[in-house]
Write a protein that holds these residues in place. Sequence first.
Motif, PDB file in Angstrom:
ATOM      1  N   THR A  59       0.873  -1.243  -0.023  1.00  0.00           N
ATOM      2  CA  THR A  59       0.226  -0.001  -0.163  1.00  0.00           C
ATOM      3  C   THR A  59       0.834   1.319  -0.145  1.00  0.00           C
ATOM      4  N   SER A  60       1.943   1.118   0.801  1.00  0.00           N
ATOM      5  CA  SER A  60       2.897   2.387   0.819  1.00  0.00           C
ATOM      6  C   SER A  60       3.462   2.753  -0.427  1.00  0.00           C
ATOM      7  N   ILE A  61       3.954   1.741  -1.265  1.00  0.00           N
ATOM      8  CA  ILE A  61       4.957   2.197  -2.530  1.00  0.00           C
ATOM      9  C   ILE A  61       3.699   2.368  -3.433  1.00  0.00           C
ATOM     10  N   ARG A  62       2.301   1.830  -3.435  1.00  0.00           N
ATOM     11  CA  ARG A  62       1.380   2.292  -4.441  1.00  0.00           C
ATOM     12  C   ARG A  62       0.842   3.563  -4.320  1.00  0.00           C
ATOM     13  N   THR A  63       0.994   4.061  -2.949  1.00  0.00           N
ATOM     14  CA  THR A  63       0.499   5.410  -2.877  1.00  0.00           C
ATOM     15  C   THR A  63       1.452   6.542  -3.289  1.00  0.00           C
ATOM     16  N   ILE A  64       2.620   6.043  -3.112  1.00  0.00           N
ATOM     17  CA  ILE A  64       3.863   6.891  -3.611  1.00  0.00           C
ATOM     18  C   ILE A  64       3.867   6.893  -5.163  1.00  0.00           C
ATOM     19  N   ARG A  65       3.469   5.780  -5.763  1.00  0.00           N
ATOM     20  CA  ARG A  65       3.529   5.963  -7.081  1.00  0.00           C
ATOM     21  C   ARG A  65       2.505   6.721  -7.562  1.00  0.00           C
ATOM     22  N   ARG A  66       1.159   6.540  -7.233  1.00  0.00           N
ATOM     23  CA  ARG A  66       0.207   7.486  -7.668  1.00  0.00           C
ATOM     24  C   ARG A  66       0.659   9.041  -7.376  1.00  0.00           C
ATOM     25  N   VAL A  67       1.240   9.532  -6.409  1.00  0.00           N
ATOM     26  CA  VAL A  67       1.513  10.994  -6.300  1.00  0.00           C
ATOM     27  C   VAL A  67       2.665  11.091  -7.425  1.00  0.00           C
ATOM     28  N   LEU A  68       3.714  10.447  -7.599  1.00  0.00           N
ATOM     29  CA  LEU A  68       4.697  10.477  -8.491  1.00  0.00           C
ATOM     30  C   LEU A  68       4.194  10.446  -9.916  1.00  0.00           C
ATOM     31  N   GLU A  69       3.040   9.766 -10.228  1.00  0.00           N
ATOM     32  CA  GLU A  69       2.407   9.738 -11.450  1.00  0.00           C
ATOM     33  C   GLU A  69       1.811  11.292 -12.015  1.00  0.00           C
ATOM     34  N   GLN A  70       1.115  11.700 -10.936  1.00  0.00           N
ATOM     35  CA  GLN A  70       0.434  12.982 -10.858  1.00  0.00           C
ATOM     36  C   GLN A  70       1.444  14.145 -10.964  1.00  0.00           C
ATOM     37  N   LYS A  71       2.581  13.904 -10.315  1.00  0.00           N
ATOM     38  CA  LYS A  71       3.623  14.994 -10.405  1.00  0.00           C
ATOM     39  C   LYS A  71       4.206  15.083 -11.787  1.00  0.00           C
TER      40      LYS A  71
ATOM     41  N   LEU B  76       9.651   9.546 -14.020  1.00  0.00           N
ATOM     42  CA  LEU B  76       9.618   8.462 -14.702  1.00  0.00           C
ATOM     43  C   LEU B  76      10.367   7.075 -14.081  1.00  0.00           C
ATOM     44  N   ARG B  77      11.421   7.813 -13.960  1.00  0.00           N
ATOM     45  CA  ARG B  77      12.506   6.427 -13.652  1.00  0.00           C
ATOM     46  C   ARG B  77      12.226   6.083 -12.108  1.00  0.00           C
ATOM     47  N   ALA B  78      11.788   7.081 -11.354  1.00  0.00           N
ATOM     48  CA  ALA B  78      11.342   6.698 -10.029  1.00  0.00           C
ATOM     49  C   ALA B  78      10.101   5.819  -9.968  1.00  0.00           C
ATOM     50  N   ILE B  79       9.485   5.767 -10.854  1.00  0.00           N
ATOM     51  CA  ILE B  79       8.085   4.904 -10.981  1.00  0.00           C
ATOM     52  C   ILE B  79       8.565   3.734 -11.299  1.00  0.00           C
ATOM     53  N   GLN B  80       9.566   3.575 -12.520  1.00  0.00           N
ATOM     54  CA  GLN B  80       9.886   2.236 -13.001  1.00  0.00           C
ATOM     55  C   GLN B  80      10.642   1.425 -11.794  1.00  0.00           C
ATOM     56  N   ARG B  81      11.242   2.189 -10.916  1.00  0.00           N
ATOM     57  CA  ARG B  81      12.190   1.577  -9.924  1.00  0.00           C
ATOM     58  C   ARG B  81      11.084   0.949  -9.013  1.00  0.00           C
ATOM     59  N   ILE B  82      10.051   1.802  -8.676  1.00  0.00           N
ATOM     60  CA  ILE B  82       9.202   1.529  -7.723  1.00  0.00           C
ATOM     61  C   ILE B  82       8.272   0.055  -8.176  1.00  0.00           C
ATOM     62  N   ASP B  83       8.255   0.198  -9.664  1.00  0.00           N
ATOM     63  CA  ASP B  83       7.474  -0.993 -10.143  1.00  0.00           C
ATOM     64  C   ASP B  83       8.186  -2.466 -10.006  1.00  0.00           C
ATOM     65  N   GLU B  84       9.601  -2.114 -10.013  1.00  0.00           N
ATOM     66  CA  GLU B  84      10.359  -3.366  -9.710  1.00  0.00           C
ATOM     67  C   GLU B  84      10.588  -3.829  -8.061  1.00  0.00           C
ATOM     68  N   TYR B  85      10.663  -2.745  -7.340  1.00  0.00           N
ATOM     69  CA  TYR B  85      10.406  -3.213  -5.784  1.00  0.00           C
ATOM     70  C   TYR B  85       8.907  -3.989  -5.696  1.00  0.00           C
ATOM     71  N   GLU B  86       7.969  -3.184  -6.262  1.00  0.00           N
ATOM     72  CA  GLU B  86       6.744  -3.838  -5.973  1.00  0.00           C
ATOM     73  C   GLU B  86       6.495  -5.324  -6.391  1.00  0.00           C
ATOM     74  N   ALA B  87       7.236  -5.767  -7.496  1.00  0.00           N
ATOM     75  CA  ALA B  87       7.329  -7.034  -7.793  1.00  0.00           C
ATOM     76  C   ALA B  87       8.015  -8.032  -6.754  1.00  0.00           C
ATOM     77  N   ARG B  88       9.155  -7.438  -6.183  1.00  0.00           N
ATOM     78  CA  ARG B  88       9.844  -8.019  -5.238  1.00  0.00           C
ATOM     79  C   ARG B  88       8.916  -8.169  -3.872  1.00  0.00           C
ATOM     80  N   ILE B  89       8.162  -7.252  -3.583  1.00  0.00           N
ATOM     81  CA  ILE B  89       7.440  -7.268  -2.395  1.00  0.00           C
ATOM     82  C   ILE B  89       6.278  -8.022  -2.339  1.00  0.00           C
TER      83      ILE B  89
END
Length: 326
Positions: free
Chosen positions: A225-237, A254-267
């Motif tokens: 939930t944490s990283i998905r919340t941050i992802r939404r904020v970054l997409e808006q930004k 965009l690079r931050a969002i891509q990195r979050i996607d990678e860690y989301e898969a790990r989590i």
Amino acid sequence: MTESRKGVALRELYWKTLVLGSHYPAEFDGGRFRTPPGDSFPMDIVIGLDKIANVYKVVIDADEYLTPSKVTIRVGQGKLNEEVNYKNARTSKFQKPVILEFHRRERSVSRLESKNAFTDAVGQYIWITIEKPIPLSQNPHNQIEIKKLTVLGYPLPEELLRGTPVPESPKLEQNDEDVANFKMENLELESKGVPKKEKKIERHSYEGDGMSMKEETNLSGDPLTSIRTIRRVLEQKMEKANFDGKTIQATVCLRAIQRIDEYEARIEDLATRRSRALEAGDLEMAERHRLAMIDCRDTVFRAVHVDLLLDRDELRAIGVQSEWAD
């Protein structure tokens, strides 16, 4: 690797060998090297990147019989526009090491799996220390063979290189029991030794630093939930930055969002493993997976520099605090 979409994507980074123990550096330029019989360990290898980049991970493929017992990897950052060579590498600042431990290949496994060192640091030098081989009857001369070494990361945008200082990885305090931003001044071309004050850090995934969660917020609970919340904020930004013509800010988001996607898969993978451990009644393993999920969350927030991308009000609103911003 190639760019899969607009912006900066994870790709293979090109490098050259600067130091190969007491051997000619060119012997390792293809990413493959076998030590001769009777060589001594540990062996130090230093490679330099074509350009300064965010080194996301280093992948090592070792021979299944000529296998090192341990490999230590550090990323070093020198001056932005300096020539990449051994002299400048020795005065660069190296981050806390990532340690890879190798084990004998199980009979049920067809091949020795690659080892991934998730470094996630900005720099143009990588210092690799290879320890003695695993004792095996198939390796009577105590040799080691690295079959392939691959460096993956994110090249920094040209606009950033031309006009903006490169952000250093978060600084870590250095003391007698720690190795953090340290220099290679004790490493000589003919030397086989490494600094003695190296301490292995036990961690569940990558050791996050500088980023913490406020208690009793929507981000202090479930890491997904944490990283998905941050992802939404970054997409808006990112959308707003594109609309305002702020290309660099949009690219960094965009690079931050891509990195979050990678860690989301790990989590997600760790969450599945935790559920299986709970079903099996293994509470200790379930707790380890839970802590690993938290580590991944904190690590990705540090890796994408959430505290720099978002202003203080945005950070407070979503419940993230950083020691750098306060």
